[in-house]
Design a protein around this motif. Structure first.
Motif, mmCIF file in Angstrom:
data_model
loop_
_atom_site.group_PDB
_atom_site.id
_atom_site.type_symbol
_atom_site.label_atom_id
_atom_site.label_comp_id
_atom_site.label_asym_id
_atom_site.label_seq_id
_atom_site.Cartn_x
_atom_site.Cartn_y
_atom_site.Cartn_z
ATOM 1 N N ALA A 13 18.677 19.503 50.484
ATOM 2 C CA ALA A 13 19.469 20.725 50.293
ATOM 3 C C ALA A 13 20.121 20.956 49.099
ATOM 4 O O ALA A 13 20.534 19.627 48.396
ATOM 5 C CB ALA A 13 20.445 20.962 51.491
ATOM 6 N N THR A 14 20.319 21.781 48.374
ATOM 7 C CA THR A 14 21.258 22.279 47.433
ATOM 8 C C THR A 14 22.485 22.911 47.853
ATOM 9 O O THR A 14 22.668 23.792 48.544
ATOM 10 C CB THR A 14 20.720 23.108 46.257
ATOM 11 N N LEU A 15 23.639 22.481 47.337
ATOM 12 C CA LEU A 15 24.956 22.908 47.647
ATOM 13 C C LEU A 15 25.712 23.691 46.638
ATOM 14 O O LEU A 15 25.682 23.435 45.407
ATOM 15 C CB LEU A 15 26.092 21.825 48.123
ATOM 16 N N GLY A 44 23.700 16.924 42.043
ATOM 17 C CA GLY A 44 22.845 16.028 43.036
ATOM 18 C C GLY A 44 23.938 15.636 44.162
ATOM 19 O O GLY A 44 25.244 15.538 44.035
ATOM 20 N N THR A 45 23.209 15.241 45.410
ATOM 21 C CA THR A 45 23.772 14.593 46.427
ATOM 22 C C THR A 45 22.975 13.321 46.984
ATOM 23 O O THR A 45 21.864 13.167 46.344
ATOM 24 C CB THR A 45 24.081 15.639 47.734
ATOM 25 N N VAL A 49 22.669 16.288 53.340
ATOM 26 C CA VAL A 49 23.723 17.055 53.767
ATOM 27 C C VAL A 49 23.988 17.364 55.065
ATOM 28 O O VAL A 49 22.666 17.767 55.711
ATOM 29 C CB VAL A 49 23.798 18.305 53.164
ATOM 30 N N LYS A 50 24.656 17.115 55.796
ATOM 31 C CA LYS A 50 24.802 17.341 57.368
ATOM 32 C C LYS A 50 25.701 18.636 57.635
ATOM 33 O O LYS A 50 26.956 18.685 57.359
ATOM 34 C CB LYS A 50 25.565 15.943 58.034
ATOM 35 N N LEU A 51 24.912 19.542 58.342
ATOM 36 C CA LEU A 51 25.594 20.604 58.869
ATOM 37 C C LEU A 51 25.988 20.132 60.359
ATOM 38 O O LEU A 51 25.015 19.887 61.178
ATOM 39 C CB LEU A 51 24.628 21.830 58.942
ATOM 40 N N THR A 52 27.201 20.249 60.992
ATOM 41 C CA THR A 52 27.346 20.249 62.179
ATOM 42 C C THR A 52 28.075 21.501 62.935
ATOM 43 O O THR A 52 29.105 21.972 62.173
ATOM 44 C CB THR A 52 28.589 18.966 62.295
ATOM 45 N N VAL A 126 30.934 27.924 51.214
ATOM 46 C CA VAL A 126 29.927 27.009 50.809
ATOM 47 C C VAL A 126 28.571 27.510 51.031
ATOM 48 O O VAL A 126 28.328 28.300 52.298
ATOM 49 C CB VAL A 126 30.026 25.656 51.617
ATOM 50 N N LEU A 127 27.483 27.628 50.309
ATOM 51 C CA LEU A 127 26.023 27.775 50.621
ATOM 52 C C LEU A 127 25.285 26.719 50.566
ATOM 53 O O LEU A 127 25.418 25.732 49.609
ATOM 54 C CB LEU A 127 25.468 28.878 49.419
#
Length: 186
Positions: A13-15, A44-45, A49-52, A126-127
């Motif tokens: 994912a891109t943030l 870069g990450t 990326v974790k969505l909770t 945040v997107l």
């Protein structure tokens, strides 16, 4: 149950991080990067990326039956966590929820906010742009967030330096949902 293999998702994912209340990209633009002026790319990450979305329900009960007749949503916390692989001063400013930047001949600096603790924090949006079903794009928008976990950065001879971050989402208003998920369709 049959498996629909095109519903399986894998990939990075891109943030992007924008100001709280910034004009969001149109839903139809889910496959297009947002305007860099409104939502700069955080770079870069590492480690994903974790969505909770953590929901709390409280059970209802009555004396006349032993079964739980229902539940009501009583709390919700939502976060995005990652390791930023580009530990720039601008990213650090975002992780500290603002600060004062300066630059001159041969240097750039950042000082954190150090005003009264009751000062209103700088909320952001945040997107998260990632993959969805059918190899189409998925965008998750958290409309009001703060980086409110510890910020870590480790310098080691055998490991890359990263910024750890956890953005927590907050209530926006009666007429605006705190987050939105958009999937691209054919």
């Amino acid at each position: 149950m049959a498996v629909t293999t095109t519903n399986l998702i894998q990939g990075p994912a891109t943030l992007y991080l924008g100001d709280f209340g910034a004009t969001e990209p149109a839903d139809a633009d889910v496959n297009t990067a947002p305007a860099a002026s409104a939502f700069p790319d955080l770079g870069g990450t590492q480690d994903g990326v974790k969505l909770t979305i953590d929901q709390t329900y409280s059970n209802l009960e009555v004396d006349q039956i032993v079964d739980v007749p229902g539940s009501r949503l009583t709390g919700r916390m939502f976060t995005i966590e990652t390791n930023l692989a580009e530990p720039t001063l601008q990213n650090l400013k975002y992780l500290l929820n603002d600060g004062t930047s300066a630059s001159g001949a041969g240097f750039e600096s950042l000082e954190p906010i150090y005003a009264d603790s009751a000062t209103q924090p700088t909320y952001r949006a945040v997107l998260l742009d990632g993959w969805g079903p059918d190899q189409k794009r998925r965008r998750v928008i958290l409309r009001k967030v703060l980086s409110n976990d510890k910020v870590e950065s480790t310098y080691k001879k055998d490991a890359q330096t990263l910024f750890t971050v956890k953005w927590t989402g907050f209530y926006v208003s009666e007429g605006i949902a705190p987050f939105k998920v958009i999937d691209e369709k054919s």
